[in-house]
Design a protein around this motif. Structure first.
Motif, PDB file in Angstrom:
ATOM      1  N   CYS A   1     -24.815  -6.085  -9.042  1.00  0.00           N
ATOM      2  CA  CYS A   1     -23.973  -4.909  -8.861  1.00  0.00           C
ATOM      3  C   CYS A   1     -22.741  -5.261  -8.026  1.00  0.00           C
ATOM      4  O   CYS A   1     -22.695  -6.296  -7.364  1.00  0.00           O
ATOM      5  CB  CYS A   1     -24.766  -3.787  -8.182  1.00  0.00           C
ATOM      6  N   TYR A   2     -21.764  -4.383  -8.086  1.00  0.00           N
ATOM      7  CA  TYR A   2     -20.525  -4.527  -7.315  1.00  0.00           C
ATOM      8  C   TYR A   2     -20.423  -3.310  -6.402  1.00  0.00           C
ATOM      9  O   TYR A   2     -20.479  -2.173  -6.874  1.00  0.00           O
ATOM     10  CB  TYR A   2     -19.324  -4.589  -8.263  1.00  0.00           C
ATOM     11  N   ILE A   3     -20.287  -3.563  -5.089  1.00  0.00           N
ATOM     12  CA  ILE A   3     -20.270  -2.466  -4.117  1.00  0.00           C
ATOM     13  C   ILE A   3     -19.034  -2.632  -3.248  1.00  0.00           C
ATOM     14  O   ILE A   3     -18.864  -3.660  -2.582  1.00  0.00           O
ATOM     15  CB  ILE A   3     -21.547  -2.473  -3.262  1.00  0.00           C
ATOM     16  N   GLU A   4     -18.185  -1.616  -3.244  1.00  0.00           N
ATOM     17  CA  GLU A   4     -16.886  -1.707  -2.571  1.00  0.00           C
ATOM     18  C   GLU A   4     -16.739  -0.599  -1.542  1.00  0.00           C
ATOM     19  O   GLU A   4     -17.106   0.546  -1.783  1.00  0.00           O
ATOM     20  CB  GLU A   4     -15.767  -1.585  -3.621  1.00  0.00           C
ATOM     21  N   GLY A   5     -16.194  -0.975  -0.384  1.00  0.00           N
ATOM     22  CA  GLY A   5     -15.943   0.030   0.642  1.00  0.00           C
ATOM     23  C   GLY A   5     -15.314  -0.586   1.871  1.00  0.00           C
ATOM     24  O   GLY A   5     -14.919  -1.761   1.871  1.00  0.00           O
ATOM     25  N   SER A   6     -15.250   0.213   2.951  1.00  0.00           N
ATOM     26  CA  SER A   6     -14.574  -0.251   4.159  1.00  0.00           C
ATOM     27  C   SER A   6     -15.458  -0.169   5.403  1.00  0.00           C
ATOM     28  O   SER A   6     -15.573  -1.133   6.145  1.00  0.00           O
ATOM     29  CB  SER A   6     -13.283   0.551   4.377  1.00  0.00           C
ATOM     30  N   ILE A   7     -16.074   0.993   5.638  1.00  0.00           N
ATOM     31  CA  ILE A   7     -16.836   1.205   6.866  1.00  0.00           C
ATOM     32  C   ILE A   7     -18.250   1.660   6.515  1.00  0.00           C
ATOM     33  O   ILE A   7     -18.422   2.668   5.811  1.00  0.00           O
ATOM     34  CB  ILE A   7     -16.148   2.255   7.773  1.00  0.00           C
ATOM     35  N   ASP A   8     -19.251   0.928   6.984  1.00  0.00           N
ATOM     36  CA  ASP A   8     -20.663   1.281   6.742  1.00  0.00           C
ATOM     37  C   ASP A   8     -20.884   1.638   5.276  1.00  0.00           C
ATOM     38  O   ASP A   8     -21.542   2.638   4.954  1.00  0.00           O
ATOM     39  CB  ASP A   8     -21.082   2.459   7.623  1.00  0.00           C
ATOM     40  N   PHE A   9     -20.362   0.810   4.372  1.00  0.00           N
ATOM     41  CA  PHE A   9     -20.341   1.252   2.978  1.00  0.00           C
ATOM     42  C   PHE A   9     -21.636   1.003   2.223  1.00  0.00           C
ATOM     43  O   PHE A   9     -21.754   1.345   1.054  1.00  0.00           O
ATOM     44  CB  PHE A   9     -19.113   0.734   2.221  1.00  0.00           C
ATOM     45  N   ILE A  10     -22.644   0.490   2.924  1.00  0.00           N
ATOM     46  CA  ILE A  10     -24.035   0.566   2.474  1.00  0.00           C
ATOM     47  C   ILE A  10     -24.818   1.057   3.691  1.00  0.00           C
ATOM     48  O   ILE A  10     -24.854   0.371   4.714  1.00  0.00           O
ATOM     49  CB  ILE A  10     -24.567  -0.796   2.008  1.00  0.00           C
ATOM     50  N   PHE A  11     -25.414   2.239   3.617  1.00  0.00           N
ATOM     51  CA  PHE A  11     -26.027   2.790   4.828  1.00  0.00           C
ATOM     52  C   PHE A  11     -27.243   3.639   4.483  1.00  0.00           C
ATOM     53  O   PHE A  11     -27.376   4.152   3.372  1.00  0.00           O
ATOM     54  CB  PHE A  11     -25.010   3.639   5.606  1.00  0.00           C
TER      55      PHE A  11
ATOM     56  N   ALA B   1     -23.010  -3.001   6.256  1.00  0.00           N
ATOM     57  CA  ALA B   1     -24.295  -2.304   6.175  1.00  0.00           C
ATOM     58  C   ALA B   1     -24.679  -1.688   7.512  1.00  0.00           C
ATOM     59  O   ALA B   1     -24.603  -2.347   8.552  1.00  0.00           O
ATOM     60  CB  ALA B   1     -25.385  -3.269   5.708  1.00  0.00           C
ATOM     61  N   ALA B   2     -25.128  -0.444   7.474  1.00  0.00           N
ATOM     62  CA  ALA B   2     -25.660   0.238   8.649  1.00  0.00           C
ATOM     63  C   ALA B   2     -27.075   0.692   8.312  1.00  0.00           C
ATOM     64  O   ALA B   2     -27.258   1.506   7.413  1.00  0.00           O
ATOM     65  CB  ALA B   2     -24.777   1.426   9.028  1.00  0.00           C
ATOM     66  N   GLN B   3     -28.053   0.148   9.024  1.00  0.00           N
ATOM     67  CA  GLN B   3     -29.458   0.410   8.670  1.00  0.00           C
ATOM     68  C   GLN B   3     -30.124   1.219   9.785  1.00  0.00           C
ATOM     69  O   GLN B   3     -29.926   0.983  10.963  1.00  0.00           O
ATOM     70  CB  GLN B   3     -30.173  -0.921   8.439  1.00  0.00           C
ATOM     71  N   TYR B   4     -30.974   2.193   9.367  1.00  0.00           N
ATOM     72  CA  TYR B   4     -31.425   3.239  10.284  1.00  0.00           C
ATOM     73  C   TYR B   4     -32.884   3.123  10.725  1.00  0.00           C
ATOM     74  O   TYR B   4     -33.410   4.057  11.307  1.00  0.00           O
ATOM     75  CB  TYR B   4     -31.274   4.600   9.608  1.00  0.00           C
ATOM     76  N   ARG B   5     -33.575   2.043  10.414  1.00  0.00           N
ATOM     77  CA  ARG B   5     -35.006   1.958  10.756  1.00  0.00           C
ATOM     78  C   ARG B   5     -35.226   2.223  12.250  1.00  0.00           C
ATOM     79  O   ARG B   5     -34.664   1.572  13.103  1.00  0.00           O
ATOM     80  CB  ARG B   5     -35.515   0.567  10.369  1.00  0.00           C
ATOM     81  N   ASN B   6     -36.119   3.187  12.553  1.00  0.00           N
ATOM     82  CA  ASN B   6     -36.264   3.642  13.926  1.00  0.00           C
ATOM     83  C   ASN B   6     -37.616   3.371  14.554  1.00  0.00           C
ATOM     84  O   ASN B   6     -37.768   3.528  15.769  1.00  0.00           O
ATOM     85  CB  ASN B   6     -35.970   5.149  14.021  1.00  0.00           C
ATOM     86  N   THR B   7     -38.620   2.990  13.759  1.00  0.00           N
ATOM     87  CA  THR B   7     -39.928   2.686  14.318  1.00  0.00           C
ATOM     88  C   THR B   7     -40.447   1.387  13.733  1.00  0.00           C
ATOM     89  O   THR B   7     -40.069   0.991  12.628  1.00  0.00           O
ATOM     90  CB  THR B   7     -40.954   3.805  14.024  1.00  0.00           C
ATOM     91  N   GLU B   8     -41.345   0.759  14.459  1.00  0.00           N
ATOM     92  CA  GLU B   8     -41.895  -0.517  14.020  1.00  0.00           C
ATOM     93  C   GLU B   8     -42.750  -0.348  12.771  1.00  0.00           C
ATOM     94  O   GLU B   8     -42.911  -1.279  11.981  1.00  0.00           O
ATOM     95  CB  GLU B   8     -42.719  -1.119  15.155  1.00  0.00           C
ATOM     96  N   GLU B   9     -43.310   0.848  12.576  1.00  0.00           N
ATOM     97  CA  GLU B   9     -44.203   1.089  11.444  1.00  0.00           C
ATOM     98  C   GLU B   9     -43.449   1.182  10.115  1.00  0.00           C
ATOM     99  O   GLU B   9     -44.026   0.956   9.054  1.00  0.00           O
ATOM    100  CB  GLU B   9     -45.011   2.365  11.661  1.00  0.00           C
TER     101      GLU B   9
END
Length: 337
Positions: free
Chosen positions: A184-194, A217-225
């Motif tokens: 795939c092709y993914i285009e953006g500027s700020i946190d464009f995969i989140f 990329a900005a990833q949101y995982r918040n717990t170890e589980e």
């Protein structure tokens, strides 16, 4: 076309024999055609989606002819097993233009998650050879309310092949569930995969149009589980910078790049661990995984030997290299991985 669900059918059939469980997955095959000029069953993609019955049990392929489909599309949670099949990434485009600061029908601001040109809540969605765009103008750094998603995937077990995602800030909302993106092709500027998806990006081009600064990329995982995270494998990072390759927006965020090429656009330090804006960060360097494994190119050097990033060995990287990261053996056909 071989369905990505074919493995599920065979696996479930075996299970039903052994454990007396009735298989309730897709049975049968249906094709719906969409042509913006009127030569198909429908002129709009949303009309085609609306025609699929709730609690659908067929593999439904919506063939979308070449053209620009200027509409906002939603695939509800009650309509699984739908495929959008375009005529080519440069030929079939669905686009809209909402921004987070725009107001919806109720007069309230949309906010980021409701800006997506296409939103999928259903499981077992797939898309092939089609592009999704948000045509809102790119914001300058620091501008508020200009987040503008092209696509939001909130369903489980979603597959994308040969697709394009075009936007600026927050292009691809990889929200929740297991997802696989191939070529795939993914285009953006700020946190464009989140988002907080559990996703693999394989042989994709990640293209930055950042001005001043940007981030992939900005990833949101918040717990170890949580089993979520973004794994980029054999990708190419191109375009303009300076650019962070990842930002840890969750206390346990996971972003790993393996065998990936980086243009000379990575900012010094490469990663942003979000410490300056998060009060729960005293152990963050122990819980966040921002990693690289055998990456290359002129921008790769900026990712090495820095406190917030990790150079992984094979044992640490292996789980992020194989489709079992997204349990892909159970729902992705071998020819599709």
């Amino acid at each position: 076309m071989r369905s990505l669900l074919s493995l599920d059918n065979s696996t479930a059939s075996t299970n039903s024999t052994n454990h007396h469980h009735k298989w309730v997955g897709p049975i049968g095959h249906c094709v719906i055609t969409v042509d913006v000029n009127g030569s198909g069953d429908f002129r709009s993609v949303q009309a085609a989606v609306d025609s699929v019955p709730a609690n659908n049990r067929e593999n439904v392929v919506i063939k979308i002819s070449a053209g620009y489909y200027i509409e906002k599309v939603v695939v509800p949670v009650t309509k699984p097993y739908i495929t959008f099949q375009g005529a080519g990434r440069d030929a079939t485009i669905i686009e809209w233009h909402d921004r987070a600061c725009d107001r919806g029908p109720n007069g309230q601001q949309l906010r980021t998650y409701r800006t997506a040109s296409v939103t999928v809540f259903a499981s077992y969605f797939s898309a092939r050879n089609i592009s999704f765009k948000n045509t809102a103008p790119a914001p300058l750094p620091g501008m508020q309310g200009w987040q503008a998603a092209a696509f939001r995937i909130s369903g489980d077990k979603a597959y994308f092949s040969g697709c394009g995602f075009y936007g600026a800030q927050d292009t691809l909302c990889d929200d929740a569930g297991r997802h696989y993106f191939k070529e795939c092709y993914i285009e953006g500027s700020i946190d464009f995969i989140f988002g907080n998806g559990r996703s693999m990006y394989k042989n994709c081009e990640i293209h930055s149009i950042a001005t001043g600064f940007g981030s992939i990329a900005a990833q949101y995982r918040n717990t170890e589980e949580e089993k979520t995270g973004f794994a980029f494998v054999r990708c190419r990072v191109t375009g303009t910078g300076p650019l962070y390759v990842g930002r840890a927006m969750g206390q346990y965020a996971r972003i790993v790049y393996s065998y990936t090429y980086f243009d000379d656009l990575v900012t010094h330090g490469g990663w942003d661990d979000w410490e300056s804006t998060n009060i729960h960060t005293h152990n963050r360097n122990k819980t966040v995984l921002l990693g690289v494994y055998k990456c290359w190119g002129p921008g790769a050097e900026a990712l090495k030997g820095i406190p917030s990033g990790q150079e992984l060995d094979y044992n640490s990287a292996h789980r992020f290299l194989v489709k079992s990261f997204v349990n892909g053996r159970h729902w992705i056909a071998p020819s599709d991985s």
